[in-house]
Each structure stands twice: as structure tokens, then as C-alpha cells.
Design a protein around this motif. Structure first.
Motif, short mmCIF file in Angstrom:
data_model
loop_
_atom_site.label_atom_id
_atom_site.label_comp_id
_atom_site.label_asym_id
_atom_site.label_seq_id
_atom_site.Cartn_x
_atom_site.Cartn_y
_atom_site.Cartn_z
N ASP A 1 -12.08 43.01 -14.22
CA ASP A 1 -12.99 42.49 -15.24
C ASP A 1 -12.17 41.94 -16.40
N ARG A 2 -12.55 40.76 -16.84
CA ARG A 2 -11.82 40.13 -17.94
C ARG A 2 -12.77 39.27 -18.76
N VAL A 3 -12.57 39.26 -20.05
CA VAL A 3 -13.30 38.35 -20.94
C VAL A 3 -12.35 37.23 -21.32
N LEU A 4 -12.74 36.01 -20.99
CA LEU A 4 -11.88 34.85 -21.19
C LEU A 4 -12.59 33.87 -22.11
N ASP A 5 -11.85 33.28 -23.04
CA ASP A 5 -12.37 32.16 -23.82
C ASP A 5 -11.62 30.91 -23.39
N PRO A 6 -12.22 30.12 -22.50
CA PRO A 6 -11.53 28.93 -21.98
C PRO A 6 -11.60 27.74 -22.91
N GLY A 7 -12.25 27.91 -24.07
CA GLY A 7 -12.27 26.81 -25.02
C GLY A 7 -13.63 26.47 -25.59
N ALA A 8 -14.71 26.98 -24.98
CA ALA A 8 -16.06 26.69 -25.48
C ALA A 8 -16.83 27.95 -25.82
N GLY A 9 -16.13 29.10 -25.84
CA GLY A 9 -16.77 30.38 -26.10
C GLY A 9 -16.44 31.37 -25.00
N GLU A 10 -16.67 32.63 -25.27
CA GLU A 10 -16.26 33.69 -24.35
C GLU A 10 -17.12 33.74 -23.10
N LEU A 11 -16.46 34.10 -21.99
CA LEU A 11 -17.12 34.31 -20.71
C LEU A 11 -16.59 35.59 -20.08
N PRO A 12 -17.43 36.60 -19.87
CA PRO A 12 -17.02 37.75 -19.06
C PRO A 12 -16.92 37.34 -17.58
N LEU A 13 -15.83 37.71 -16.96
CA LEU A 13 -15.58 37.38 -15.55
C LEU A 13 -15.33 38.66 -14.76
N ARG A 14 -15.63 38.61 -13.48
CA ARG A 14 -15.20 39.66 -12.56
C ARG A 14 -14.54 38.97 -11.37
N ILE A 15 -13.29 39.33 -11.11
CA ILE A 15 -12.49 38.68 -10.08
C ILE A 15 -12.32 39.65 -8.91
N TYR A 16 -12.80 39.22 -7.74
CA TYR A 16 -12.75 40.04 -6.53
C TYR A 16 -11.66 39.49 -5.62
N LEU A 17 -10.69 40.33 -5.28
CA LEU A 17 -9.66 39.96 -4.33
C LEU A 17 -9.81 40.84 -3.10
N PRO A 18 -10.15 40.26 -1.94
CA PRO A 18 -10.34 41.07 -0.74
C PRO A 18 -9.03 41.48 -0.10
N GLU A 19 -9.10 42.44 0.78
CA GLU A 19 -7.93 42.90 1.52
C GLU A 19 -7.31 41.75 2.32
N GLY A 20 -5.97 41.72 2.33
CA GLY A 20 -5.25 40.80 3.20
C GLY A 20 -5.13 39.38 2.70
N VAL A 21 -5.51 39.12 1.44
CA VAL A 21 -5.45 37.76 0.90
C VAL A 21 -4.27 37.65 -0.05
N ALA A 22 -3.37 36.72 0.25
CA ALA A 22 -2.18 36.54 -0.57
C ALA A 22 -2.51 35.77 -1.84
N GLU A 23 -1.76 36.06 -2.88
CA GLU A 23 -1.91 35.33 -4.13
C GLU A 23 -0.79 34.28 -4.27
N PRO A 24 -1.08 33.17 -4.94
CA PRO A 24 -2.36 32.80 -5.55
C PRO A 24 -3.42 32.49 -4.49
N ALA A 25 -4.60 33.05 -4.69
CA ALA A 25 -5.65 32.99 -3.68
C ALA A 25 -6.61 31.83 -3.91
N PRO A 26 -7.11 31.22 -2.84
CA PRO A 26 -8.23 30.30 -3.02
C PRO A 26 -9.41 31.06 -3.57
N ALA A 27 -10.28 30.39 -4.31
CA ALA A 27 -11.34 31.13 -5.00
C ALA A 27 -12.64 30.35 -5.03
N LEU A 28 -13.73 31.09 -4.90
CA LEU A 28 -15.10 30.61 -5.12
C LEU A 28 -15.56 31.12 -6.48
N VAL A 29 -15.88 30.20 -7.38
CA VAL A 29 -16.47 30.56 -8.67
C VAL A 29 -17.97 30.66 -8.45
#
Length: 320
Positions: free
Chosen positions: A59-87
Motif C-alpha cells: 500500500d502506498r500513497v502517491l502524489d503523481p502531480g495532480a493530487g494524492e492517490l492511495p494505491l495497492r500494488i499486487y505482485l503474484p508469485e513467480g513474476v520477475a520485476e520490473p513486472a508488467p502491470a494492469l492499472v
């Protein structure tokens, strides 16, 4: 809704149990918006438990430039980083729901697709009117494209998706990025029973919008009244993407339930995408209703649709 509709048994159970749970609470229209959200979280809690375990959830709160956004980032087993991602952008008529209500759905996509999922708690209406949420989500996508590796995300393999209002916001964000000339940031869009227009037909209301529907016409119209500043914005393609020129869009998968007041909008969007030359896949799930993916614990049809969406995103992100 016409109770003579042939719903898939698991989805019928989901609908019946949801109706019963709603009856344990005061009438929705008597509640303030914060109270509505609290009740909605309680009603949904039973359906978000269980499911796959992630290798890491952040869980992370990020301000990308237009105001804060709480995010939750799910990384499944067996996936190498940097991982492809679905927002992933949750539904709820721009007014309700959160990362919590959609937690299991996002974990299912991550585990089945072999990619990370980034859940977004965007600002809700009517406290945050259009385009506040859209501004922040656009800023997030720009930030991920420039800085995704800070979160273990591959900035060159990003997809967007969402259900209902979240699908709307995914299309609108992609439109915004295209207007900037940044066609390649979003590699694919996953659209689950998207709501793309503030205008609903009489036919859809007659078939799917009666008493007991999981979402009726009056409710859908109220959600847009919450979101939009005035009725004229119903013609704004960034608020109602059914009005947009879709040329240059990335591949899209439309998950379309048979028994849903906004099904006609996904069908119309399918036709508009194809006419614009967009690589488009769609599937009609017979016996399904709005929000049916949340029935995954009891519905084989919901699980099938989640697997279909995960496969689509994985193929476009080269996640396997």
C-alpha cells in the motif's frame, strides 16, 4: 429487473444474497454519501474474502502531480520485476467502492495473468466532480511511464482496466494520453461492463432496470448526476467516452453481461471501436448481470470471465 431472466445459478445466488444484505440497512437514499460508502463496503465484504495469496502486496500513497492517490500494488508469485502491470479502477458509479471492495478481483487477475495489478482509490463524487479523478489517474499513468521501476513496475508494459465507472475512466484516461501524443503508454484496455454514457434507453430500462435490479436506471442516472458538473457534460467524450473518436486506441477486451442496463453501451462501444480500426475482442456472458465478477466465489461464469480478461491482458503485456 425481470425475474424471469435465466441467470447462471451462482450469479442468481449472488444477487439474492446481495438483496438480502441490503435489506439489513436503511434505505440508501436516506443515507449521506459517507454512510452509503460504509454500507456498500459492508455489503461487499463477504464477496472479497478468500482467493489467491500474493508474493507481495504494497500500500502506498502517491502524489503523481495532480493530487494524492492511495494505491495497492499486487505482485503474484513467480513474476520477475520490473513486472508488467494492469492499472485497475474499481466501479461504483464514480461514487462508491474502493480498493477493499475489489481486493479479491484484483488478486485474481494478478495470479491468473502473471502480471502485477495496481489498484487505485481515486477521489469519489459528488465531493470530487469531473474531472478531478480523471486528472489524477492521467497523472498516475504519466508517472508510471516515467518512474514505474521505483515500484517494481515495467513502464513499457502497462495496461488499464476497470469495471463500470472504472472502465469509463480507463477509456477517458487513454483518450487524454492520446491527445498528448502518447499513444503507447497504455498497451491494452480491459473493460468490464463499462458505463460509457449518461443516457440510458427506455428498452434497457424495461428489460433490466426494474425493482430489484442490481443497478436500475434511476441509480445509474444519479451516479452521473453525482459525477458531472452539469447535464451538458454528457456530450463530453472525456466524461462519456461513447462520444469519442477512438482512432489509435490500443487493443480492447469488452466483458459484457447479458442482463445489465448498460450492456447496450458496451455493444455500442464494440461497434465504435471496430469502426475506428481498433483491435477489439468482446464476449457476451449469458446469464450474467452487472457486477457479476464479484460472484467469483460461487459462480463458474464469473471465474470464466476473469480468466478471459486475465488471458487478454497477459497476451498484450507479454506477461507469460
Amino acid at each position: 429487473m425481470n425475474d424471469g431472466l435465466q441467470l447462471e445459478p451462482g450469479i442468481r445466488r449472488f444477487l439474492d444474497e446481495m438483496r438480502a444484505e441490503w435489506r439489513n440497512h436503511p434505505p440508501f437514499e436516506t443515507l449521506s454519501f459517507p454512510e452509503q460508502r460504509q454500507v456498500a463496503e459492508q455489503v461487499r465484504a463477504r464477496w472479497t474474502s478468500g482467493g489467491p495469496v500474493m508474493a507481495r502486496t504494497t500500500d502506498r500513497v502517491l502524489d503523481p502531480g495532480a493530487g494524492e492517490l492511495p494505491l495497492r500494488i499486487y505482485l503474484p508469485e513467480g513474476v520477475a520485476e520490473p513486472a508488467p502491470a494492469l492499472v485497475y479502477l474499481h466501479g461504483g458509479g464514480f461514487t462508491l467502492f474502493s480498493i477493499e471492495t475489489h481486493d479479491r478481483l484484483m488478486r485474481e487477475y494478478a495470479a491468473q495473468g502473471g502480471f502485477a495489478v495496481i489498484g487505485v482509490d481515486y477521489p469519489l463524487a459528488p465531493e470530487a466532480k469531473y474531472p478531478v479523478a480523471l486528472d489524477r489517474i492521467e497523472a498516475l499513468m504519466l508517472w508510471l511511464h516515467a518512474n514505474g521501476r521505483e515500484l517494481g513496475i515495467d513502464p513499457d508494459r502497462l495496461a488499464m482496466g476497470g469495471d463500470s465507472a472504472g472502465a469509463n475512466l480507463s477509456f477517458a484516461t487513454t483518450l487524454r494520453l492520446r491527445e498528448r501524443g502518447l499513444h503507447g503508454i497504455v498497451r491494452a484496455i480491459l473493460s468490464n461492463y463499462g458505463g460509457f454514457s449518461a443516457r440510458l434507453s427506455d428498452e434497457a430500462e424495461a428489460k433490466f432496470g426494474g425493482p430489484g435490479s442490481i443497478m436500475d436506471r434511476a441509480e445509474a442516472e444519479q451516479y452521473y448526476a453525482n459525477y458531472l458538473n452539469d447535464a451538458g457534460e454528457a456530450d463530453d467524450p472525456f466524461a462519456c467516452p461513447i462520444n469519442a473518436d477512438l482512432t489509435g486506441f490500443p487493443p480492447v477486451f469488452l466483458c459484457i453481461p447479458e442482463c445489465d442496463i448498460v450492456t447496450e453501451q458496451s455493444v455500442a462501444m464494440d461497434a465504435r471501436l471496430r469502426a475506428a480500426g481498433v483491435e477489439t475482442a468482446s464476449k457476451l456472458y449469458r446469464g450474467a448481470i452487472h457486477s457479476f465478477l464479484e460472484a467469483m466465489s460461487v459462480s463458474a461464469l464469473a471465474r470464466e470471465a476473469i480468466a478471459d480478461g486475465a488471458d487478454f491482458v497477459a497476451s498484450k503485456l507479454e506477461a507469460r
